[in-house]
Design an enzyme around this catalytic site. Structure first.
Site, PDB file in Angstrom:
ATOM      1  CG  MET A  13      -4.888 -49.216  12.799  1.00 36.29           C
ATOM      2  SD  MET A  13      -5.136 -47.527  13.331  1.00 36.29           S
ATOM      3  CE  MET A  13      -3.461 -46.917  13.165  1.00 36.29           C
ATOM      4  CB  VAL A  14     -10.530 -51.974  15.564  1.00 35.26           C
ATOM      5  CG1 VAL A  14     -11.860 -52.614  15.199  1.00 35.26           C
ATOM      6  CG2 VAL A  14      -9.923 -52.691  16.762  1.00 35.26           C
ATOM      7  CG  ASP A  15      -8.825 -52.364   9.373  1.00 30.82           C
ATOM      8  OD1 ASP A  15      -8.258 -51.420   9.965  1.00 30.82           O
ATOM      9  OD2 ASP A  15      -8.246 -53.101   8.552  1.00 30.82           O
ATOM     10  N   GLY A  41      -4.557 -52.467  10.852  1.00 27.19           N
ATOM     11  CA  GLY A  41      -3.350 -51.728  11.227  1.00 27.19           C
ATOM     12  C   GLY A  41      -2.196 -52.307  10.428  1.00 27.19           C
ATOM     13  CG  ASN A  45      -3.326 -55.314   8.373  1.00 30.98           C
ATOM     14  OD1 ASN A  45      -4.046 -55.756   9.266  1.00 30.98           O
ATOM     15  ND2 ASN A  45      -3.654 -54.260   7.641  1.00 30.98           N
ATOM     16  CD  GLU A 142      -1.095 -47.480  10.083  1.00 30.05           C
ATOM     17  OE1 GLU A 142      -1.990 -47.206   9.269  1.00 30.05           O
ATOM     18  OE2 GLU A 142      -1.002 -48.590  10.641  1.00 30.05           O
ATOM     19  N   GLY A 225       1.508 -51.628  -7.186  1.00 30.36           N
ATOM     20  CA  GLY A 225       0.085 -52.002  -7.161  1.00 30.36           C
ATOM     21  C   GLY A 225      -0.142 -53.244  -8.011  1.00 30.36           C
ATOM     22  CE  LYS A 227       0.875 -50.145 -14.597  1.00 27.97           C
ATOM     23  NZ  LYS A 227       1.514 -48.854 -14.490  1.00 27.97           N
ATOM     24  CG  ASP A 256      -0.519 -53.625   5.449  1.00 27.77           C
ATOM     25  OD1 ASP A 256       0.458 -52.871   5.261  1.00 27.77           O
ATOM     26  OD2 ASP A 256      -1.633 -53.217   5.820  1.00 27.77           O
TER      27      ASP A 256
END
Ligand code: RIB
Length: 311
Positions: A13-15, A41, A45, A142, A225, A227, A256
């Site tokens: 993707m383009v962020d 993407g 990534n 995706e 996350g 943790k 990612d």
């Protein structure tokens, strides 16, 4: 292990990243202080993170026929990624992701799949001979589910290890078609969706992961996350990989970074726990900088980070 090459069959993707103090309310216009565009993407990534850490990486993906496509292909090439199976789709836009990051570093993401929606089982078959040279095939959600199921089956047929990061959280994943996976790497929400069981604690996560392992998946790695992560493998005790404390600037793409780093170190040594230990640290380092791929450290910078926080 067949070799050390990693294939990513997945998205790019383009962020379009907006850093904002708050989200606008419906009907409201507000000004945001900063904007950045970068390559993103989940598939790309993960590929870039692994490549930046020194892995040999091949990408199977589709781009549109716009200026974003040229930029994405150039980005893969300058990162040393094998682009033989990066195809352009005429008359289609590239994948794009408008992203909003708040002052705590938390992100909200919209994705427009564009050409990623056209990555088909036939595209994977075209790469079959090259995939046979890979030690690990990495996937996300995706791209069309049929392509993911097809790739899992191809991996099983050729004895190539496979890893699925079931993100974005799937609405309709057929768990029976991913049972041949070597690794499933969900967060707690994705694990609850796939297993159909509540996942609110680490004990819940282990129970849900064991159900998937009983169905055939060899290892489930649950990301927690900030943790750290849990490693649940067939016939082994659960292992908890602790996090390192950092001050987050932008959490976009941290998951990612984790998967790219895990893949890179796992294919080198086959040691899952050691690879996860590094992956947790690589992801933590990435959230201390803004941007998605822009925040991923090189091997040398990551070594400096490890020296600072402890291996
Ligand atoms: O995981 C982060 C990624 O999700 C972003 O780069 C964005 O492109 C979306 O795919």
């Amino acid at each position: 292990m067949a070799g050390q090459k990693i294939a990513v069959v997945g998205s790019n993707m383009v962020d379009l990243i907006t850093y904002t103090d708050r989200m606008p309310n419906p009907g409201e216009t507000i000004e945001a202080p900063r904007f950045e565009m970068g390559c993103g993407g989940k598939g790309a990534n993960q590929a870039i993170a692994a490549a930046r850490l020194g892995a040999q990486v091949m990408m199977v993906t589709k781009v549109g026929d716009d200026i974003f496509a040229d930029n994405t292909i150039r980005n893969f090439e300058t990162s040393g990624i094998d682009t033989r199976f990066v195809e352009r789709v005429p008359g289609t836009s590239s994948g794009v992701a408008p992203i909003f990051v708040d002052p705590t570093g938390e992100n909200s993401i919209l994705i427009i799949k564009g050409a990623n929606a056209k990555l088909s089982p036939a595209d994977v078959d075209r790469a079959e001979e090259a995939l046979k040279d890979c030690a690990l095939i990495v996937m996300q959600l995706e791209v069309p589910l049929e392509t993911v199921y097809h790739t899992v089956a191809l991996g099983a047929r050729h004895g190539i290890e496979t890893l699925l990061n079931p993100a974005p959280a799937p609405a309709e994943l057929d768990a029976s078609r991913i049972e041949a996976l070597t690794f499933l790497v969900p967060n707690q929400t994705e694990l609850a969706t796939i297993s159909g069981m509540p996942v609110e604690s680490e004990a819940d996560a282990e129970k849900a992961a064991r159900v998937l392992i009983d169905r055939g998946i060899r290892t489930v790695i649950v990301t927690l996350g900030g943790k750290g992560a849990l490693l649940v493998s067939a016939g082994a005790e659960i292992r908890r990989i602790g996090a390192v404390a950092v001050t987050p600037v932008d959490t976009t793409g941290a998951g990612d970074a984790f998967i790219g780093a895990f893949s890179r170190y796992y294919v080198e040594t086959g040691d899952m726990e050691a690879a996860l230990h590094k992956a947790v640290r690589y992801a933590a380092d990435s959230i201390t900088r803004p941007g998605t791929q822009k925040s991923y450290a090189t091997a040398a910078d990551f070594a400096a980070f490890l020296a600072k926080v402890g291996e």
